[in-house]
Design a protein around this motif. Structure first.
Motif, mmCIF file in Angstrom:
data_model
loop_
_atom_site.group_PDB
_atom_site.id
_atom_site.type_symbol
_atom_site.label_atom_id
_atom_site.label_comp_id
_atom_site.label_asym_id
_atom_site.label_seq_id
_atom_site.Cartn_x
_atom_site.Cartn_y
_atom_site.Cartn_z
ATOM 1 N N ILE A 92 43.749 56.007 94.959
ATOM 2 C CA ILE A 92 42.831 56.382 94.428
ATOM 3 C C ILE A 92 42.697 58.176 94.050
ATOM 4 O O ILE A 92 41.909 58.616 93.338
ATOM 5 C CB ILE A 92 41.489 56.648 95.529
ATOM 6 C CG1 ILE A 92 41.979 57.625 96.834
ATOM 7 C CG2 ILE A 92 41.238 55.084 96.170
ATOM 8 C CD1 ILE A 92 41.002 57.530 97.979
ATOM 9 N N THR A 93 43.774 58.790 94.223
ATOM 10 C CA THR A 93 44.077 59.944 93.721
ATOM 11 C C THR A 93 44.559 59.895 92.127
ATOM 12 O O THR A 93 44.726 61.070 91.751
ATOM 13 C CB THR A 93 45.235 60.632 94.369
ATOM 14 O OG1 THR A 93 46.348 60.096 94.789
ATOM 15 C CG2 THR A 93 44.398 61.178 95.838
ATOM 16 N N GLU A 94 45.013 58.676 91.602
ATOM 17 C CA GLU A 94 45.758 58.641 90.412
ATOM 18 C C GLU A 94 44.468 59.056 89.426
ATOM 19 O O GLU A 94 43.327 59.019 89.597
ATOM 20 C CB GLU A 94 45.913 57.199 90.065
ATOM 21 C CG GLU A 94 47.045 56.909 88.926
ATOM 22 C CD GLU A 94 46.357 57.002 87.654
ATOM 23 O OE1 GLU A 94 47.096 57.551 86.610
ATOM 24 O OE2 GLU A 94 45.376 56.353 87.582
ATOM 25 N N GLU A 95 44.971 59.749 88.183
ATOM 26 C CA GLU A 95 44.182 60.376 87.383
ATOM 27 C C GLU A 95 43.212 59.607 86.851
ATOM 28 O O GLU A 95 42.050 60.150 86.740
ATOM 29 C CB GLU A 95 44.975 61.228 86.434
ATOM 30 C CG GLU A 95 44.084 62.274 85.371
ATOM 31 C CD GLU A 95 44.968 63.008 84.392
ATOM 32 O OE1 GLU A 95 44.461 63.545 83.759
ATOM 33 O OE2 GLU A 95 46.378 62.646 84.594
ATOM 34 N N THR A 96 43.547 58.611 86.260
ATOM 35 C CA THR A 96 42.693 57.548 85.640
ATOM 36 C C THR A 96 41.594 57.015 86.345
ATOM 37 O O THR A 96 40.309 56.759 85.961
ATOM 38 C CB THR A 96 43.258 56.615 84.914
ATOM 39 O OG1 THR A 96 44.472 55.819 85.556
ATOM 40 C CG2 THR A 96 44.186 57.131 83.491
ATOM 41 N N TYR A 97 41.919 56.799 87.591
ATOM 42 C CA TYR A 97 41.147 56.193 88.666
ATOM 43 C C TYR A 97 39.743 57.428 88.819
ATOM 44 O O TYR A 97 38.915 56.998 88.999
ATOM 45 C CB TYR A 97 41.645 55.889 89.969
ATOM 46 C CG TYR A 97 41.039 55.346 90.951
ATOM 47 C CD1 TYR A 97 40.883 53.735 90.924
ATOM 48 C CD2 TYR A 97 40.243 56.298 91.912
ATOM 49 C CE1 TYR A 97 40.045 53.407 92.111
ATOM 50 C CE2 TYR A 97 39.551 55.821 92.866
ATOM 51 C CZ TYR A 97 39.342 54.390 92.802
ATOM 52 O OH TYR A 97 38.588 53.591 94.095
ATOM 53 N N VAL A 98 40.341 58.587 89.242
ATOM 54 C CA VAL A 98 39.303 59.591 89.260
ATOM 55 C C VAL A 98 38.278 59.949 88.171
ATOM 56 O O VAL A 98 37.013 59.990 88.419
ATOM 57 C CB VAL A 98 40.105 60.906 89.761
ATOM 58 C CG1 VAL A 98 38.784 62.040 89.971
ATOM 59 C CG2 VAL A 98 40.743 60.856 91.060
ATOM 60 N N ILE A 99 39.038 59.691 87.032
ATOM 61 C CA ILE A 99 38.064 60.072 85.876
ATOM 62 C C ILE A 99 37.040 58.801 85.502
ATOM 63 O O ILE A 99 35.911 58.978 85.247
ATOM 64 C CB ILE A 99 38.922 60.136 84.539
ATOM 65 C CG1 ILE A 99 39.877 61.322 84.631
ATOM 66 C CG2 ILE A 99 38.015 59.964 83.090
ATOM 67 C CD1 ILE A 99 40.775 61.577 83.424
ATOM 68 N N LYS A 100 37.478 57.595 85.764
ATOM 69 C CA LYS A 100 36.654 56.425 85.774
ATOM 70 C C LYS A 100 35.529 56.480 86.822
ATOM 71 O O LYS A 100 34.440 56.365 86.260
ATOM 72 C CB LYS A 100 37.360 55.127 86.173
ATOM 73 C CG LYS A 100 38.227 54.739 84.845
ATOM 74 C CD LYS A 100 39.166 53.604 85.402
ATOM 75 C CE LYS A 100 38.333 52.424 85.977
ATOM 76 N NZ LYS A 100 39.278 51.322 86.481
#
Length: 326
Positions: A92-100
């Protein structure tokens, strides 16, 4: 509870979101048409138009990030990410996951703000929107806190249900659900109350009940989606990732359908009222012409009889004949 594999749910959510996003594009085009058809730019409802465009931009950015997220997990980092695609999609800390998820929060905040604006525009009272506004502020705070907590998760970044941020996400869902139910209830009650009073004196057959029905449909659709998302979080089911992704286009669709219905219904009411006024004016004009013509005939008959000095009080020359024809 049995959950979908992370890579499977990511691919499924991308496919479903793409379908719903395509439908939201069609709804956006219909909304723009409804807002601008036969209207000058100064007559367009600008707050609604701005939010409409912003909803499209946010949903477009979200679908782009979803595609990038899936491409990164299944292609770019397939063989280099520790644990493979399944581990990538659970981080859940992956960049695209956070941006989504930040985009999802933004979409929800925009939609809730538009609902409050509708309540104020219909009720014309600040007191009515005090509670919805407080709920909206709470939605903003919990949403920001949830995104921040997700990006800073270090204890167990592979499990969204095992970190402190889960309570903020649940609070966010409950607050936005409560806000939407409250605003929808206020709108429906106000329109129903106006319709009940106006129906007693209305001359035409036009009604505002279709607006009530579309508001109920939109509220039910959005409520079912949020309840499903809430249940997934409470049950710790990974299906929440699918519902979170498809929630973005669903938010746009529900608000587009309401805008289209309200705009077309208002235009229909205005057209009906204009037609009724035009018809009434034509009937009055014909009546005046008919009255003038009958009066001229009566005067000519009286003049002719007086000049001939043969005025008779009989059934044929009775003055009341002209009055009866009016």
């Amino acid at each position: 509870m049995t959950s979908l594999p992370a890579d499977t749910s990511a691919f499924m959510s991308a496919a479903l979101e793409s379908i719903l996003y395509g439908f939201s594009i069609l709804m956006f085009i219909g909304t723009v048409w409804a807002l601008t058809y036969k209207r000058r730019m100064r007559d367009v409802n600008r707050p609604v138009a701005v939010v409409t465009v912003l909803l499209l931009l946010v949903s477009t950015a979200h679908i782009i990030m979803t595609i990038i997220h899936v491409e990164n997990g299944l292609v770019k980092y397939r063989d280099t990410w520790p644990g493979g695609p399944a581990a990538f999609f659970t981080d859940i800390t992956e960049e695209t996951y956070v941006i989504k998820h930040a985009l999802y929060i933004s979409q929800t905040v925009l939609a809730d703000g538009l609902m409050i604006y509708r309540c104020y525009a219909l009720w014309r009272s600040v007191r009515v929107i005090i509670v919805p506004s407080l709920l909206w502020c709470a939605v903003v705070v919990t949403g920001i806190r949830a995104v921040y907590g997700t990006s800073q998760a270090t204890s167990d970044p592979g499990d969204v249900f095992a970190i402190d941020v889960e309570k903020w996400i649940v609070a966010f869902i409950v607050l936005t659900l409560t806000s939407n139910l409250l605003c929808s209830g206020l709108l429906i009650y106000r329109i129903w109350n106006i319709e009940r009073r106006v129906s007693k004196i209305r001359a035409s057959n036009s009604t505002m009940m279709p607006i009530v029905r579309v508001l109920v449909d939109a509220a039910v659709l959005y409520t079912v989606m949020l309840l499903g998302l809430l249940i997934c979080f409470l049950a710790e089911n990974d299906g929440e990732s699918v519902l979170t992704d498809i929630a973005v286009p669903v938010v746009s669709i529900t608000f587009y359908m309401v805008i289209i219905r309200i705009t077309t219904s208002c235009r229909h009411h205005l057209s009906t009222a204009s037609t009724s006024r035009t018809t009434e004016e034509m009937e009055q004009r014909k009546m005046q012409q008919y009255q003038t013509k009958s009066l001229e005939v009566h005067i000519s008959r009286c003049t002719q009889d007086d000049s001939a000095s043969t005025y008779k009080v009989g059934d044929e020359d009775r003055p009341s004949t002209g009055i009866e024809e009016i």
